[in-house]
Design an enzyme around this catalytic site. Structure first.
Site, short mmCIF file in Angstrom:
data_model
loop_
_atom_site.label_atom_id
_atom_site.label_comp_id
_atom_site.label_asym_id
_atom_site.label_seq_id
_atom_site.Cartn_x
_atom_site.Cartn_y
_atom_site.Cartn_z
N LYS A 52 0.31 -45.22 15.06
CA LYS A 52 0.30 -47.02 14.77
C LYS A 52 -0.06 -47.58 13.26
CE LYS A 52 -1.66 -49.89 17.54
NZ LYS A 52 -2.27 -50.54 16.86
N ASN A 53 -1.31 -47.52 13.51
CA ASN A 53 -2.08 -48.21 12.85
C ASN A 53 -2.11 -47.87 11.35
OD1 ASN A 53 -2.51 -49.52 15.12
ND2 ASN A 53 -4.80 -48.54 14.99
N ARG A 98 -0.72 -59.41 16.01
CA ARG A 98 -2.00 -59.24 14.94
C ARG A 98 -1.44 -59.09 13.52
NH1 ARG A 98 -6.96 -61.40 13.10
NH2 ARG A 98 -8.08 -59.81 11.51
N CYS A 130 -7.03 -62.64 20.57
CA CYS A 130 -6.08 -62.00 20.96
C CYS A 130 -7.29 -61.47 22.46
CB CYS A 130 -5.80 -60.42 20.79
SG CYS A 130 -6.98 -59.23 19.83
N ARG A 139 -10.82 -62.61 16.09
CA ARG A 139 -10.21 -61.65 14.77
C ARG A 139 -9.16 -62.69 14.13
NH1 ARG A 139 -6.81 -56.78 17.35
NH2 ARG A 139 -7.12 -56.33 16.08
N ASP A 143 -11.76 -48.06 18.77
CA ASP A 143 -10.16 -47.90 19.86
C ASP A 143 -10.42 -46.83 20.51
OD1 ASP A 143 -8.17 -48.95 16.77
OD2 ASP A 143 -9.66 -50.14 17.91
N ARG A 158 2.26 -50.63 23.87
CA ARG A 158 2.12 -51.33 22.44
C ARG A 158 1.74 -50.69 21.19
NH1 ARG A 158 -0.73 -56.31 21.37
NH2 ARG A 158 -0.46 -55.64 18.80
C1 EPZ Z 1 -7.58 -52.04 12.61
O1 EPZ Z 1 -7.40 -53.75 13.01
C2 EPZ Z 1 -6.81 -52.07 13.42
N1 EPZ Z 1 -4.96 -52.40 14.19
C3 EPZ Z 1 -7.62 -51.91 14.81
O2 EPZ Z 1 -7.12 -51.34 16.06
C4 EPZ Z 1 -8.95 -51.18 15.07
O3 EPZ Z 1 -9.34 -51.99 15.90
C5 EPZ Z 1 -9.27 -51.79 13.62
O4 EPZ Z 1 -8.71 -52.19 12.67
C6 EPZ Z 1 -10.52 -51.74 13.44
O5 EPZ Z 1 -11.03 -50.39 13.37
C7 EPZ Z 1 -4.53 -52.36 13.26
O6 EPZ Z 1 -4.59 -51.02 11.93
C8 EPZ Z 1 -2.78 -52.34 13.03
P1 EPZ Z 1 -10.61 -55.07 10.31
P2 EPZ Z 1 -8.14 -55.61 11.93
O7 EPZ Z 1 -9.88 -56.24 9.67
O8 EPZ Z 1 -7.17 -54.58 10.81
C9 EPZ Z 1 -13.29 -58.88 11.93
C10 EPZ Z 1 -5.86 -51.03 18.31
O9 EPZ Z 1 -6.04 -51.06 19.10
N2 EPZ Z 1 -12.60 -59.42 10.61
O10 EPZ Z 1 -10.84 -54.16 10.23
O11 EPZ Z 1 -7.83 -55.66 12.75
C11 EPZ Z 1 -12.64 -58.69 13.08
O12 EPZ Z 1 -12.06 -60.41 13.50
C12 EPZ Z 1 -6.06 -52.40 16.97
O13 EPZ Z 1 -5.04 -50.35 17.53
C13 EPZ Z 1 -12.81 -60.63 10.65
O14 EPZ Z 1 -13.98 -61.36 10.73
O15 EPZ Z 1 -9.22 -54.65 12.24
C14 EPZ Z 1 -13.35 -57.69 13.86
O16 EPZ Z 1 -13.85 -58.17 14.43
C15 EPZ Z 1 -7.48 -52.99 18.10
N3 EPZ Z 1 -12.45 -61.89 9.16
C16 EPZ Z 1 -13.75 -57.08 12.79
O17 EPZ Z 1 -13.62 -57.85 11.12
C17 EPZ Z 1 -10.83 -61.10 8.60
O18 EPZ Z 1 -10.45 -61.49 8.16
C18 EPZ Z 1 -12.72 -55.40 12.43
O19 EPZ Z 1 -11.30 -56.13 12.06
C19 EPZ Z 1 -10.95 -59.78 9.33
C20 EPZ Z 1 -11.76 -59.22 10.43
#
Ligand code: EPZ
Length: 426
Positions: A22-23, A95, A119, A124, A309, A402
Site C-alpha cells: 500500500k505504502n 493523509r 488521525c 502528524r 507499523d 484501508r
Molecule cells: C508513512 O507515513 C506511512 N504511510 C506510515 O504507514 C508509516 O507509519 C510512516 O511512514 C512511518 O514509517 C504511508 O506511506 C502512506 P512520516 P508518513 O512522515 O509519511 C512526523 C500505515 O499504517 N512528521 O515518516 O506520514 C510524524 O508526525 C501508515 O500504513 C512531522 O513531524 O510518516 C510522525 O510522528 C501509518 N512533520 C513521524 O514524523 C512532517 O512534516 C513519521 O512521519 C512529517 C512527519
C-alpha cells in the site's frame, strides 16, 4: 457496518500470497500526475486507500482505471486542465493525499491543499514537507483551512537537510524535484524500500535520481517526464510480517509467497531470536512455530530499524509468551498505543509508561468484542482473536480494509474460523 467474527484457537497452516505494498502503490499513483502519457502498474493491492487515491486523481483530471490488481493510466488531456485543489472531504480520508502537492507544484506551479486532519495515531503535521517546498522556491499561504502553495517562476533544485527522515516528505520532495531546474540533494532522506520503488518508477519516466534507499538522494531535474509500459509494485513487508506473527501466535506454519525477505530482515532476525523457525528463499518465507518462544524487546525506529507499523502486531505475540516480561518503545508516533485497551479486553497484561509499554505474558487470551481504532491496531485485534479461545467480534473494520487486501479471506484459507458479516445500521 461490517464486522468480523472469529472463533479462535485454530493453528494456521498453508500458503499465503502477499499483496503489493500500500505504502509503495500510493506515492506511485500520485507520481502519474507528472506526465500526461499512459502507463500500466501491476501488483496494486485492492484496498480502500487505493480507491480513494484513484478517485482523487481522476477528480484532478487523470484518467485511471483499475481491473483486479492492475491499474491503467490512460493518456490524459493536457495537464492545464488539472484541478489544483485538494478538498477537505478527500484529504481527511487519507493523509497520503498530501503527496499530490509535489507533482502539482512541479506541473501547475500551484496547489491548494486542505489542512490534513489529525488521525488516530497522532497529530502528524506536514511542516517538513512545507519547509522543503519553500527551499525549492515555493511560497506558502495558509487561508480558510487551505495551504495555498505556489511558485512564481520555477522550482529550483537545492540541498535539503531533513531534520527527521520523514517518509512522506522524502516522497513529496522527489515528486517535485524531478521537474525542478537543477540538482536537488536530500540529506537525511528516509530509506524505506517504498522510497526506492518510487524512485525506480520516476526513473522509468525519465527522471534522474540516484541514492534512493540511502540517506542521501540526488535528483537532477528534467524538463519533462514520459510514461512507461509497466511497473510491478513491491510486496507489502508489513502485511508479510503480520502473517508471520499469525503463525507464531497460533502455533502454525505458513509459507509466504511473493515477498522480498530482505525488506523485513530486522523483523525476521528478531523473530529468529524469539525462537521462531524461519527459512527464506529469494521470494518466499517459511515461518513455523516452535514451543520454546521467548520475548524480544523492541524499539520502533526509522527503516531499517523495527517498523512502527508492526508495533501493535508484535505486542500480541509478546502478550502471549506466558510468564515472560518484555517491553516495546514507540519512537515514531506519539499516540500509537490505542490497541492496548482492546488487547486488555482479551486478557493481556500491559502497562503504558509514556512511550513504552511493559508486558507480562499470559497463558492465553479469551475472545471478546473489540473495536478497531486504526489500521495496524486492527490487525493486532484480528491476531488476538485468532489466538484467543472462544468468540471475538471485531467492529469498525473499515480501518482494516484501508490496508489489508482480503485479510479475512486469506486467513480463512490458512484455516482460521473467521467470517465477515454485514450489519445494517438501522
Ligand atoms: C508513512 O507515513 C506511512 N504511510 C506510515 O504507514 C508509516 O507509519 C510512516 O511512514 C512511518 O514509517 C504511508 O506511506 C502512506 P512520516 P508518513 O512522515 O509519511 C512526523 C500505515 O499504517 N512528521 O515518516 O506520514 C510524524 O508526525 C501508515 O500504513 C512531522 O513531524 O510518516 C510522525 O510522528 C501509518 N512533520 C513521524 O514524523 C512532517 O512534516 C513519521 O512521519 C512529517 C512527519
Amino acid at each position: 457496518m461490517d464486522k468480523i467474527i472469529i472463533y479462535g484457537g485454530n493453528r494456521l497452516k498453508g500458503e499465503v500470497t502477499v499483496s503489493g505494498s500500500k505504502n509503495s502503490a500510493l506515492p506511485i499513483l500520485f507520481s502519474t500526475l507528472l506526465t500526461d502519457d499512459s502507463m500500466t502498474i501491476t501488483n496494486i493491492p485492492s484496498l480502500t486507500d487505493i480507491n480513494t487515491a484513484i478517485s482523487f486523481l481522476n477528480f484532478i483530471g487523470k484518467k485511471i482505471t483499475k481491473k483486479g490488481n492492475t491499474v491503467t493510466v490512460h493518456s490524459s488531456y493536457r495537464c492545464k486542465r488539472y484541478k489544483h485543489i485538494a478538498p477537505y472531504e478527500l484529504v481527511r480520508k487519507m493523509r497520503a493525499s498530501i503527496l499530490v502537492m509535489g507533482p502539482l507544484l512541479a506541473r501547475l506551479k500551484k496547489v491548494d491543499m486542505s489542512m490534513p486532519g489529525g488521525c488516530a495515531i497522532g497529530a502528524r503535521p506536514i511542516d517538513i514537507h512545507l519547509d522543503a517546498f519553500k527551499k525549492l522556491g515555493a511560497e506558502i499561504l495558509v487561508k480558510n483551512g487551505y495551504i495555498k502553495t505556489f511558485v512564481r517562476n520555477d522550482l529550483r533544485g537545492t540541498a535539503i537537510n531533513l531534520n527527521f527522515p520523514s517518509v512522506g516528505a522524502t516522497e513529496n520532495i522527489l515528486l517535485a524535484a524531478v521537474l525542478a531546474k537543477g540538482e536537488t540533494i536530500i540529506n537525511n532522506a528516509a530509506r524505506e524500500p517504498e522510497i526506492e520503488d518510487l524512485a525506480n518508477v520516476l526513473n522509468k519516466m525519465g527522471a534522474n535520481i540516484s541514492g534512493a534507499g540511502t540517506n542521501k538522494i540526488i535528483v537532477n531535474g528534467m524538463k519533462k517526464l514520459s510514461g512507461f509500459t509497466c511497473h510491478e509494485v513491491i510486496p507489502d513487508r508489513i502485511e508479510a510480517a503480520t502473517y508471520i506473527i499469525a503463525a507464531a501466535i497460533t502455533k502454525g506454519e505458513i509459507i509466504l509467497k511473493k515477498v522480498i525477505p530482505q525488506h523485513l530482515d530486522f523483523v525476521t532476525n528478531k523473530l529468529k531470536k524469539c525462537g521462531l523457525f524461519i527459512k527464506e528463499t529469494e521470494d518466499t518465507i517459511l515461518a513455523k512455530w516452535t514451543k520454546n518462544l521467548r520475548p524480544q524487546n523492541v524499539k520502533t525506529g526509522v527503516y531499517p530499524m523495527f517498523p512502527t507499523d508492526l508495533q501493535a502486531q508484535w505486542m500480541v505475540l509478546m502478550c502471549l509468551l506466558n510468564g515472560y516480561t518484555s517491553y516495546i518503545e514507540e519512537n515514531i508516533f506519539e499516540n500509537r498505543f490505542l490497541h492496548v485497551a482492546e488487547l486488555q479486553r482479551f486478557g493481556a497484561n500491559i502497562t503504558i509508561n509514556g512511550k513504552t509499554v511493559n508486558i507480562k505474558g499470559v497463558e492465553k487470551f479469551s475472545g471478546a468484542p473489540a473495536m478497531v481504532s486504526d489500521l495496524r491496531a486492527g490487525a493486532a485485534i484480528i491476531l488476538a482473536g485468532l489466538a484467543a479461545s472462544g468468540k471475538t467480534t471485531v467492529s469498525r473494520i473499515y480501518h482494516l480494509d484501508r490496508g489489508y487486501d482480503t485479510f479475512e479471506k486469506k486467513l480463512k484459507k490458512l484455516g482460521a474460523n473467521i467470517k465477515r458479516v454485514h450489519y445494517d445500521d438501522t
